[in-house]
Design a protein around this motif. Sequence first.
Motif, PDB file in Angstrom:
ATOM      1  N   TYR A 107      21.980  18.481  60.736  1.00  0.00           N
ATOM      2  CA  TYR A 107      22.860  17.772  61.666  1.00  0.00           C
ATOM      3  C   TYR A 107      22.545  18.043  63.135  1.00  0.00           C
ATOM      4  CZ  TYR A 107      25.735  16.368  57.666  1.00  0.00           C
ATOM      5  OH  TYR A 107      26.181  15.821  56.499  1.00  0.00           O
ATOM      6  N   PRO A 108      22.266  19.288  63.556  1.00  0.00           N
ATOM      7  CA  PRO A 108      21.887  19.478  64.959  1.00  0.00           C
ATOM      8  C   PRO A 108      20.632  18.673  65.332  1.00  0.00           C
ATOM      9  CG  PRO A 108      22.519  21.571  64.001  1.00  0.00           C
ATOM     10  CD  PRO A 108      22.455  20.585  62.867  1.00  0.00           C
ATOM     11  N   THR A 109      19.683  18.601  64.409  1.00  0.00           N
ATOM     12  CA  THR A 109      18.475  17.799  64.656  1.00  0.00           C
ATOM     13  C   THR A 109      18.832  16.322  64.785  1.00  0.00           C
ATOM     14  OG1 THR A 109      17.185  19.390  63.367  1.00  0.00           O
ATOM     15  CG2 THR A 109      16.167  17.260  63.786  1.00  0.00           C
ATOM     16  N   HIS A 110      19.744  15.873  63.945  1.00  0.00           N
ATOM     17  CA  HIS A 110      20.219  14.487  64.015  1.00  0.00           C
ATOM     18  C   HIS A 110      20.768  14.171  65.400  1.00  0.00           C
ATOM     19  CE1 HIS A 110      22.405  10.820  62.677  1.00  0.00           C
ATOM     20  NE2 HIS A 110      23.380  11.273  63.459  1.00  0.00           N
ATOM     21  N   PHE A 111      21.613  15.067  65.924  1.00  0.00           N
ATOM     22  CA  PHE A 111      22.239  14.805  67.217  1.00  0.00           C
ATOM     23  C   PHE A 111      21.289  15.038  68.397  1.00  0.00           C
ATOM     24  CE2 PHE A 111      26.038  15.242  64.532  1.00  0.00           C
ATOM     25  CZ  PHE A 111      26.697  14.079  64.901  1.00  0.00           C
ATOM     26  N   LEU A 112      20.137  15.640  68.117  1.00  0.00           N
ATOM     27  CA  LEU A 112      19.060  15.701  69.118  1.00  0.00           C
ATOM     28  C   LEU A 112      18.159  14.471  69.032  1.00  0.00           C
ATOM     29  CD1 LEU A 112      18.023  19.466  68.900  1.00  0.00           C
ATOM     30  CD2 LEU A 112      19.084  18.319  70.863  1.00  0.00           C
ATOM     31  N   GLU A 113      18.461  13.592  68.064  1.00  0.00           N
ATOM     32  CA  GLU A 113      17.712  12.351  67.853  1.00  0.00           C
ATOM     33  C   GLU A 113      16.244  12.621  67.508  1.00  0.00           C
ATOM     34  OE1 GLU A 113      18.663   9.157  70.699  1.00  0.00           O
ATOM     35  OE2 GLU A 113      20.148  10.535  71.560  1.00  0.00           O
ATOM     36  N   GLN A 114      16.017  13.657  66.734  1.00  0.00           N
ATOM     37  CA  GLN A 114      14.676  14.024  66.307  1.00  0.00           C
ATOM     38  C   GLN A 114      14.485  13.682  64.833  1.00  0.00           C
ATOM     39  OE1 GLN A 114      14.331  18.190  67.253  1.00  0.00           O
ATOM     40  NE2 GLN A 114      14.262  17.841  69.457  1.00  0.00           N
ATOM     41  N   PRO A 115      13.218  13.518  64.375  1.00  0.00           N
ATOM     42  CA  PRO A 115      12.958  13.190  62.965  1.00  0.00           C
ATOM     43  C   PRO A 115      13.511  14.252  62.019  1.00  0.00           C
ATOM     44  CG  PRO A 115      10.988  12.875  64.294  1.00  0.00           C
ATOM     45  CD  PRO A 115      11.982  13.566  65.170  1.00  0.00           C
ATOM     46  N   ILE A 116      13.940  13.797  60.848  1.00  0.00           N
ATOM     47  CA  ILE A 116      14.519  14.677  59.836  1.00  0.00           C
ATOM     48  C   ILE A 116      13.767  14.478  58.526  1.00  0.00           C
ATOM     49  CG2 ILE A 116      16.588  15.162  58.466  1.00  0.00           C
ATOM     50  CD1 ILE A 116      18.196  14.204  60.921  1.00  0.00           C
ATOM     51  N   ASN A 117      13.409  15.553  57.888  1.00  0.00           N
ATOM     52  CA  ASN A 117      12.623  15.460  56.662  1.00  0.00           C
ATOM     53  C   ASN A 117      13.298  16.188  55.512  1.00  0.00           C
ATOM     54  OD1 ASN A 117      10.267  14.014  57.738  1.00  0.00           O
ATOM     55  ND2 ASN A 117       9.982  15.858  58.973  1.00  0.00           N
ATOM     56  N   THR A 118      14.480  15.727  55.135  1.00  0.00           N
ATOM     57  CA  THR A 118      15.145  16.246  53.939  1.00  0.00           C
ATOM     58  C   THR A 118      15.058  15.192  52.845  1.00  0.00           C
ATOM     59  OG1 THR A 118      17.293  15.350  54.627  1.00  0.00           O
ATOM     60  CG2 THR A 118      16.762  17.597  55.315  1.00  0.00           C
ATOM     61  N   GLY A 119      15.151  15.647  51.593  1.00  0.00           N
ATOM     62  CA  GLY A 119      15.070  14.693  50.488  1.00  0.00           C
ATOM     63  C   GLY A 119      13.635  14.322  50.169  1.00  0.00           C
ATOM     64  N   ILE A 120      13.472  13.218  49.447  1.00  0.00           N
ATOM     65  CA  ILE A 120      12.150  12.810  48.972  1.00  0.00           C
ATOM     66  C   ILE A 120      11.509  11.818  49.932  1.00  0.00           C
ATOM     67  CG2 ILE A 120      12.693  13.193  46.553  1.00  0.00           C
ATOM     68  CD1 ILE A 120      13.169  10.197  46.288  1.00  0.00           C
ATOM     69  N   SER A 121      10.196  11.703  49.837  1.00  0.00           N
ATOM     70  CA  SER A 121       9.446  10.722  50.602  1.00  0.00           C
ATOM     71  C   SER A 121       8.304  10.205  49.729  1.00  0.00           C
ATOM     72  CB  SER A 121       8.893  11.361  51.887  1.00  0.00           C
ATOM     73  OG  SER A 121       8.002  12.417  51.562  1.00  0.00           O
TER      74      SER A 121
END
Length: 363
Positions: free
Chosen positions: A265-279
Amino acid sequence: MQLIKFIKLGRRHLTQRVTEELYLNWGYDTTKPLSIRGDVTNQCNYQCRYCNTWKNTKDSEEMSISQWQIALTSLKKWLGPYVIQFTGGGEPFTKKNLVDLLQFCHREGIQWGVCTNGSAFNFSNVETIVSAEPMNIDISVDSATAAIHDFVRGTPHSLDNITKGIKLLTAERDRRGLKFPIRIKPTVHSYNFRTLPELVDWATQVGATTIDFSPVRLAAQQQVKSELWIKPGELESLRQIVETLIRMKQEGAPIETSDDRLRSYPTHFLEQPINTGISPCRVGLRHYYIKSNGEVITCWFYPAIGNVKDQSAKSIWYSDKAKQIRAQTVKCTRFGSIDCANSCLARRSFIQEIKRALLFLRQ
């Protein structure tokens, strides 16, 4: 009965993973939708500060209950038993005669769930809703503090009404000997993030089964960035709250949200890429979203792949348009951005789904 449902769902998820790997590695398309959602209306009776849906005029192309019945029957003929979640842009229970559609699903062996603002539950309809045997009922609640929840939701006394409604639901569910989960679905933002631990306690006290958090998205409106976005100077407080939630979860609190997602969540609010879950992105391989006008989409950033008013579910899924969009979504450059990283269910891994199922069973 609930265990049998979860076993069947688990088998479907496992089969889906196999078909996805066939597609991703060899281009062999035997995929079928796993996540089926229906937006029965674009109308809403709340005025949430992070949403513009309440400003909508009624869609003149909105499907009737009989058209929904045809669309859901088409899915059943192709897929066999499945689960549909009634959710989306508007408040489902503002749709006239929605309860008739829920009863139809029950008669036809179509499992259903609903995501609602919780305003509809009262003595006159709870018995009929529960008798349709939902798979789940998800209720949006932003705070255990009425002043915060009612303000953000733009509706006076809404938390009090929700609390009364949950009590009616749990009483009727227990009277019938049913076990469906009642899930609390908060949106995390600047007004409520410091009170999230109290919201977990509230959810337990009112009889909810689990709670699952999601951060507010920028896509809704500019007001989100200026008013509801958690600012850089608040992120350390957010991190502390997140660790408190994870500690509560470890001690047995019924929190669905994965640790990785909470810590993102802190990364989300910094508007940065997030790599949780599958890809890579699998939304085009598993998501079938019926809009209120009958259009079917797999992702809100891509055009419709068909319309249930004049096409069968199978023909929509395997249409040239759908195949084209599937190929585009697995290579989508938005993947991991704040547009979708914490709001798209297609990112969940099989292990995450198993953990969620075990949590439901424990509760």
